[in-house]
Scaffold this active site. Structure first.
Site, PDB file in Angstrom:
ATOM      1  N   GLY A 117      37.538  42.160  44.928  1.00 18.96           N
ATOM      2  CA  GLY A 117      36.440  41.713  44.064  1.00 18.96           C
ATOM      3  C   GLY A 117      35.961  40.326  44.461  1.00 18.96           C
ATOM      4  O   GLY A 117      34.753  40.062  44.558  1.00 18.96           O
ATOM      5  N   ILE A 139      48.883  41.614  45.002  1.00 20.02           N
ATOM      6  CA  ILE A 139      50.219  42.237  45.029  1.00 20.02           C
ATOM      7  C   ILE A 139      50.095  43.714  45.387  1.00 20.02           C
ATOM      8  O   ILE A 139      51.047  44.320  45.828  1.00 20.02           O
ATOM      9  CB  ILE A 139      50.984  42.099  43.688  1.00 20.02           C
ATOM     10  CG1 ILE A 139      50.253  42.812  42.541  1.00 20.02           C
ATOM     11  CG2 ILE A 139      51.288  40.661  43.355  1.00 20.02           C
ATOM     12  CD1 ILE A 139      51.136  43.063  41.329  1.00 20.02           C
ATOM     13  N   ASP A 140      48.907  44.295  45.196  1.00 16.96           N
ATOM     14  CA  ASP A 140      48.745  45.749  45.394  1.00 16.96           C
ATOM     15  C   ASP A 140      48.783  46.147  46.873  1.00 16.96           C
ATOM     16  O   ASP A 140      48.985  47.308  47.188  1.00 16.96           O
ATOM     17  CB  ASP A 140      47.415  46.224  44.795  1.00 16.96           C
ATOM     18  CG  ASP A 140      47.299  45.889  43.310  1.00 16.96           C
ATOM     19  OD1 ASP A 140      48.343  45.698  42.674  1.00 16.96           O
ATOM     20  OD2 ASP A 140      46.160  45.812  42.814  1.00 16.96           O
ATOM     21  N   GLY A 183      49.711  48.373  40.694  1.00 20.42           N
ATOM     22  CA  GLY A 183      49.167  48.819  41.976  1.00 20.42           C
ATOM     23  C   GLY A 183      47.757  49.384  41.902  1.00 20.42           C
ATOM     24  O   GLY A 183      47.200  49.781  42.917  1.00 20.42           O
ATOM     25  N   ARG A 184      47.245  49.530  40.677  1.00 18.87           N
ATOM     26  CA  ARG A 184      45.906  50.099  40.480  1.00 18.87           C
ATOM     27  C   ARG A 184      45.750  51.448  41.185  1.00 18.87           C
ATOM     28  O   ARG A 184      46.541  52.327  40.951  1.00 18.87           O
ATOM     29  CB  ARG A 184      44.818  49.103  40.905  1.00 18.87           C
ATOM     30  CG  ARG A 184      44.811  47.843  40.036  1.00 18.87           C
ATOM     31  CD  ARG A 184      43.667  46.929  40.373  1.00 18.87           C
ATOM     32  NE  ARG A 184      42.395  47.583  40.151  1.00 18.87           N
ATOM     33  CZ  ARG A 184      41.814  47.731  38.967  1.00 18.87           C
ATOM     34  NH1 ARG A 184      42.376  47.246  37.899  1.00 18.87           N
ATOM     35  NH2 ARG A 184      40.662  48.354  38.870  1.00 18.87           N
ATOM     36  N   GLN A 284      56.076  41.569  37.639  1.00 13.66           N
ATOM     37  CA  GLN A 284      55.853  41.785  39.088  1.00 13.66           C
ATOM     38  C   GLN A 284      54.972  40.709  39.699  1.00 13.66           C
ATOM     39  O   GLN A 284      54.918  40.554  40.904  1.00 13.66           O
ATOM     40  CB  GLN A 284      55.129  43.124  39.318  1.00 13.66           C
ATOM     41  CG  GLN A 284      55.971  44.326  39.111  1.00 13.66           C
ATOM     42  CD  GLN A 284      55.123  45.546  38.735  1.00 13.66           C
ATOM     43  OE1 GLN A 284      54.849  46.373  39.575  1.00 13.66           O
ATOM     44  NE2 GLN A 284      54.742  45.658  37.483  1.00 13.66           N
TER      45      GLN A 284
HETATM   46  O1  F6P Z   1      45.395  43.830  41.162  1.00 12.67           O
HETATM   47  C1  F6P Z   1      46.580  43.223  40.764  1.00 12.67           C
HETATM   48  C2  F6P Z   1      47.040  43.753  39.438  1.00 12.67           C
HETATM   49  O2  F6P Z   1      48.270  43.155  39.126  1.00 12.67           O
HETATM   50  C3  F6P Z   1      47.132  45.273  39.360  1.00 12.67           C
HETATM   51  O3  F6P Z   1      48.282  45.793  39.969  1.00 12.67           O
HETATM   52  C4  F6P Z   1      47.070  45.483  37.863  1.00 12.67           C
HETATM   53  O4  F6P Z   1      46.553  46.747  37.527  1.00 12.67           O
HETATM   54  C5  F6P Z   1      46.125  44.409  37.421  1.00 12.67           C
HETATM   55  O5  F6P Z   1      46.131  43.401  38.418  1.00 12.67           O
HETATM   56  C6  F6P Z   1      46.458  43.808  36.095  1.00 12.67           C
HETATM   57  O6  F6P Z   1      45.460  42.921  35.781  1.00 12.67           O
HETATM   58  P1  F6P Z   1      45.520  41.957  34.522  1.00 12.67           P
HETATM   59  O7  F6P Z   1      46.445  40.827  34.870  1.00 12.67           O
HETATM   60  O8  F6P Z   1      44.120  41.511  34.353  1.00 12.67           O
HETATM   61  O9  F6P Z   1      46.047  42.762  33.370  1.00 12.67           O
END
Ligand code: F6P
Length: 358
Positions: A117, A139-140, A183-184, A284
């Site tokens: 993004g 991290i993904d 990990g989305r 994580q």
């Molecule tokens: O993209 C990194 C990540 O940690 C994803 O693994 C997770 O779905 C998302 O960000 C969580 O985002 P937030 O901290 O906005 O809840």
């Protein structure tokens, strides 16, 4: 007067960001650049500008610290990605405001440390004439334009540690333990963490699962004398005949979460076994970076400064074949690298008796 570089961290934080900032500060000092760090992601570029100076002194001791010493956000005025593969246009007055702040502070190039993004935003800034250098972070580990991002190894270490802990209590109680990880859209964290932590079943978005197959795998283990099972579920995993579990969409981005509980309830109903779910969540993302992430972060930060010195504007640092190189930012935004379902890692996992529920 010394030439000035700007730097900011954007999107979700991850371990290793401070190593990048330290690398930028020290490499820049060596080349006689000054570094301004804009605070809280791109929002620090909004007039009148919100920044601090980064140098040897201000970055001293930050390497082992998780998070980012200059703050971050994945919302705000500069959001350019609104969903997988979709883009939004940043308002022209927002870009002009940022340009004015950078000019006023004599910042000639902006180093943007972020995920897909943030690279989409970086591309729009670059196309508007603001010199940008990207540093990939997530991290993904799912950016197509780099073989690895810092933060991933630390996240996998957290998953491995969690599985080690779940293992002992699972065997004591003869239970099924489910660990939901981040990990989305990508299953990298689940796959690597699951293998390292000795999981028996790994569910990832790239391989849709079937509850009958999961139940079969649990029963098969029982016939071999193993009356407990560890299951890692990536937050984006979904059954072949169902949908991913999402909590809500923020700024157009889906937020995953909840599949672990759904799987736990179904498995408990089908097997009659005591089943528990742990959602590892932001554990994580927090905490000290691993050795690998400290080194990778340092290399990425130093490389970004080299790219500034070489005037390679519009490029992003990229890790390829054990070397830190660069690619056009245009290659990076909105392009995901997913787990190949027939790839070597998945095959390796299958060969050590891990089921993917398929
Ligand atoms: O993209 C990194 C990540 O940690 C994803 O693994 C997770 O779905 C998302 O960000 C969580 O985002 P937030 O901290 O906005 O809840």
């Amino acid at each position: 007067m010394k030439p000035r570089i700007g730097v900011l961290t954007s999107g979700g934080d991850c371990p290793g960001l401070n190593a990048v900032l330290r690398g930028v500060a020290l490499a820049a000092q060596k080349l006689d650049f000054e570094v301004l760090a804009f605070l809280d992601g791109f929002e620090g570029l909004l007039p009148p500008g919100n920044f601090i100076h980064l140098n040897r002194r201000s970055t001293s001791g930050i390497m082992p610290r998780g998070g980012t010493m200059i703050g971050t956000t994945n919302r705000g005025h500069f959001v350019a990605k609104v969903g997988a593969g979709e883009k939004a246009v940043i308002a022209s007055e927002v870009i002009e405001g940022a340009r004015a702040v950078l000019q006023e502070q004599r910042v000639e190039t902006l180093i943007i440390v972020g995920g897909d993004g943030s690279m989409t935003t970086a591309l729009q800034l670059q196309e508007s004439g603001i010199n940008c250098i990207g540093v990939p972070k997530t991290i993904d580990n799912d950016l197509a334009a780099t073989a690895m991002t810092f933060g991933f190894d630390s996240a996998v270490a957290a998953v491995t540690d969690a599985l080690d802990r779940l293992h002992t209590t699972a065997t004591s109680h003869k239970r099924i333990m489910i660990l939901e990880v981040m990990g989305r859209h990508a299953g990298w964290i689940a796959l690597h963490g699951g293998i390292a932590g000795g999981a028996h079943i790994i569910l990832i978005p790239e391989i849709p699962f079937d509850y009958d197959k999961i139940t079969e795998a649990i029963h098969l283990r029982e016939t071999k004398g193993s009356v407990y099972s560890l299951i890692v579920v990536a937050e984006g995993a979904c059954p072949a005949d169902g949908q991913a579990v999402k909590r809500l969409a923020e700024a157009g981005e889906d937020r995953f979460g909840g599949i672990g509980g759904v799987v736990a309830a179904e498995i408990a109903a089908r097997t009659g076994k005591e089943t528990r779910c742990t959602v590892l969540g932001h554990l994580q993302r927090g905490g000290a970076p691993t050795t690998l992430d400290r080194i990778l972060g340092t290399r990425f930060g130093v490389k970004a400064v080299r790219l500034v010195a070489e005037k390679q504007f519009g490029c992003m640092v990229s890790y390829q074949n054990y070397q830190v190189r660069h690619v056009p930012i245009a290659d990076a935004g909105n392009r995901l690298r997913l787990v190949p379902p027939d790839g070597e890692m998945v095959q390796t996992a299958r060969d050590v008796e891990i089921s993917f529920g398929d």
